[in-house]
Design an enzyme around this catalytic site. Structure first.
Site, PDB file in Angstrom:
ATOM      1  N   TYR A   1       8.635  -4.021   2.169  1.00 55.19           N
ATOM      2  CA  TYR A   1       8.089  -2.669   2.307  1.00 55.19           C
ATOM      3  C   TYR A   1       6.577  -2.660   2.127  1.00 55.19           C
ATOM      4  CZ  TYR A   1       7.285  -2.207  -2.737  1.00 55.19           C
ATOM      5  OH  TYR A   1       6.811  -2.372  -4.007  1.00 55.19           O
TER       6      TYR A   1
ATOM      7  N   ARG B   1       0.299  -7.734   5.822  1.00 55.44           N
ATOM      8  CA  ARG B   1       1.061  -8.157   4.638  1.00 55.44           C
ATOM      9  C   ARG B   1       2.560  -7.907   4.845  1.00 55.44           C
ATOM     10  NH1 ARG B   1      -0.422  -5.698  -1.178  1.00 55.44           N
ATOM     11  NH2 ARG B   1       0.573  -3.882  -0.238  1.00 55.44           N
TER      12      ARG B   1
ATOM     13  N   ARG C   1      29.254  -5.935   4.828  1.00 53.50           N
ATOM     14  CA  ARG C   1      28.631  -6.670   3.726  1.00 53.50           C
ATOM     15  C   ARG C   1      29.127  -8.101   3.607  1.00 53.50           C
ATOM     16  NH1 ARG C   1      28.967  -8.430  -1.326  1.00 53.50           N
ATOM     17  NH2 ARG C   1      27.158  -8.165  -2.683  1.00 53.50           N
TER      18      ARG C   1
ATOM     19  N   HIS D   1      26.937 -12.096   2.390  1.00 51.54           N
ATOM     20  CA  HIS D   1      25.602 -12.590   2.046  1.00 51.54           C
ATOM     21  C   HIS D   1      24.819 -13.141   3.240  1.00 51.54           C
ATOM     22  CE1 HIS D   1      27.162 -12.014  -1.921  1.00 51.54           C
ATOM     23  NE2 HIS D   1      26.039 -12.443  -2.488  1.00 51.54           N
TER      24      HIS D   1
ATOM     25  N   LYS E   1       6.332  -8.706  -0.838  1.00 52.90           N
ATOM     26  CA  LYS E   1       6.571  -7.314  -1.243  1.00 52.90           C
ATOM     27  C   LYS E   1       8.009  -6.966  -0.881  1.00 52.90           C
ATOM     28  CE  LYS E   1       3.839  -3.076  -1.400  1.00 52.90           C
ATOM     29  NZ  LYS E   1       3.930  -2.862  -2.839  1.00 52.90           N
TER      30      LYS E   1
ATOM     31  N   GLU F   1       0.125  -9.661 -13.536  1.00 50.44           N
ATOM     32  CA  GLU F   1      -0.299  -8.402 -12.910  1.00 50.44           C
ATOM     33  C   GLU F   1       0.466  -7.274 -13.580  1.00 50.44           C
ATOM     34  OE1 GLU F   1       0.896  -8.149  -8.748  1.00 50.44           O
ATOM     35  OE2 GLU F   1       2.722  -9.272  -9.171  1.00 50.44           O
TER      36      GLU F   1
ATOM     37  N   LEU G   1       1.332 -10.246  -6.351  1.00 48.18           N
ATOM     38  CA  LEU G   1       1.175  -9.643  -5.032  1.00 48.18           C
ATOM     39  C   LEU G   1      -0.319  -9.606  -4.682  1.00 48.18           C
ATOM     40  CD1 LEU G   1       2.973  -8.077  -2.890  1.00 48.18           C
ATOM     41  CD2 LEU G   1       1.819  -6.057  -3.769  1.00 48.18           C
TER      42      LEU G   1
HETATM   43  N1  PMP Z   1       1.259  -5.754  -7.738  1.00 52.56           N
HETATM   44  C1  PMP Z   1       2.460  -5.158  -7.629  1.00 52.56           C
HETATM   45  C2  PMP Z   1       3.631  -5.800  -8.306  1.00 52.56           C
HETATM   46  C3  PMP Z   1       2.604  -3.958  -6.912  1.00 52.56           C
HETATM   47  O1  PMP Z   1       3.814  -3.373  -6.798  1.00 52.56           O
HETATM   48  C4  PMP Z   1       1.462  -3.362  -6.331  1.00 52.56           C
HETATM   49  C5  PMP Z   1       1.583  -2.048  -5.605  1.00 52.56           C
HETATM   50  N2  PMP Z   1       2.106  -2.213  -4.354  1.00 52.56           N
HETATM   51  C6  PMP Z   1       0.228  -4.017  -6.461  1.00 52.56           C
HETATM   52  C7  PMP Z   1       0.164  -5.212  -7.167  1.00 52.56           C
HETATM   53  C8  PMP Z   1      -1.014  -3.451  -5.823  1.00 52.56           C
HETATM   54  O2  PMP Z   1      -0.991  -3.631  -4.426  1.00 52.56           O
HETATM   55  P1  PMP Z   1      -1.749  -2.665  -3.430  1.00 52.56           P
HETATM   56  O3  PMP Z   1      -3.160  -2.568  -3.908  1.00 52.56           O
HETATM   57  O4  PMP Z   1      -1.627  -3.336  -2.121  1.00 52.56           O
HETATM   58  O5  PMP Z   1      -1.049  -1.354  -3.483  1.00 52.56           O
END
Ligand code: PMP
Length: 282
Positions: free
Chosen positions: A32, A51, A99, A101, A145, A177, A201
């Site tokens: 997403y 991305r 469903r 896997h 993501k 993060e 991310l």
């Molecule tokens: N890290 C994580 C785990 C996130 O969920 C997000 C938000 N999407 C971010 C970092 C920040 O990413 P962005 O600046 O692309 O929204």
């Protein structure tokens, strides 16, 4: 007005439409993006779509649509919503199939919502938010993501349960993060953030902030740091598409410096909004 989109059709955002046998909700088998729209124009759309496709490739999700198709869909959805300042959520899953896997032989599902932007009050941006440290219990591929957000959700809820806003995740003694943001500390006029790796991310807002820091000639060092180092910092802030640049004033009840937005954080978010005004009007 908020709107939804499911596999070719625009629908009211609250209409129930997903069949039970859909990979997204049965397995979290999809990826997403969240994209913020300022003045009717999605900010850093190309980067978000790139991305999205990188995430799709990483989970072997074969998306027939092109980058341009997805960009057009997002643009069309924004136009249909009539909203100028809004948030777009788009997800692509491995589709609808009984469903089991193994990958199904089914087209991907593309769903999307457009909703009014959740605006942050100026006072919050000045005073900063509170955070907690939390064990990073996620998997080895956090650069994707993916829809699988259970550890992120649990960490964020644990933060909220003790009155916090964000959970700053810690793996092997180092900050990775936030549960839904990238994390930074400022020390001696230098910005530090975790280097890009499979463990975090690659935030689009992180990319924007890095560019701004470079432009302002503020050193931007990508280097791991510990929770203790973060607590000793002059400033702490987080970034994400919806938080933009958000100061963190307290972590685990410890005040960061004088417990409000610091000078560099303030400068970064001022420049961030200046950048938005420039690029959204060109
Ligand atoms: N890290 C994580 C785990 C996130 O969920 C997000 C938000 N999407 C971010 C970092 C920040 O990413 P962005 O600046 O692309 O929204």
């Amino acid at each position: 007005m908020s709107i939804g989109y499911v596999n070719g059709e625009f629908i009211p955002v609250d209409k129930p439409v997903i069949p039970i046998d859909e990979r997204g909700h049965q397995f979290g088998d999809g990826v997403y993006e969240v994209i913020r729209v300022y003045h009717g124009k999605p900010f850093m759309l190309e980067e978000h779509v790139q991305r999205l496709f990188k995430s799709a490739i990483a989970i072997k999700l074969n998306v027939e649509q092109s980058h341009e198709d997805i960009q057009q869909l997002i643009d069309e959805s924004i136009e249909k919503s009539g909203l100028a300042d809004c948030d777009v959520y788009i997800q692509i899953t491995r589709g609808i199939s009984p469903r089991q896997h193994l990958f199904p032989d089914a087209p991907v599902s593309i769903t999307l919502t457009v909703k009014p932007m959740r605006v942050t009050e100026e006072a919050i941006r000045e005073n900063g938010k509170t955070a907690i440290f939390h064990e990073d219990e996620r998997w080895a591929n956090c650069y994707i993501k993916s829809l699988n957000l259970l550890p992120n959700i649990l960490a964020k809820q644990n933060a909220q349960d003790v009155g916090g806003y964000e959970a700053i995740l810690v793996k092997d003694g180092f900050v990775t993060e936030g549960s839904s943001s990238n994390v930074y500390m400022v020390r001696d006029q230098t910005i530090y953030t975790t280097p890009l790796s499979k463990q975090i991310l690659p935030g689009i807002t992180r990319m924007a902030v890095k560019n701004i820091a470079d432009m302002l000639e503020i050193p931007f060092i990508e280097k791991k740091f510990t929770p203790d180092e973060l607590l000793q910092a002059d400033e702490v802030f987080i970034t994400s598409t919806t938080n933009e640049v958000m100061p963190i004033a307290y972590v685990d009840g410890n005040k960061i410096n004088d417990g409000a937005s610091g000078e560099i954080t303030r400068l970064l978010y001022r420049k961030f909004f200046e950048l938005i005004e420039i690029v959204q009007h060109t």
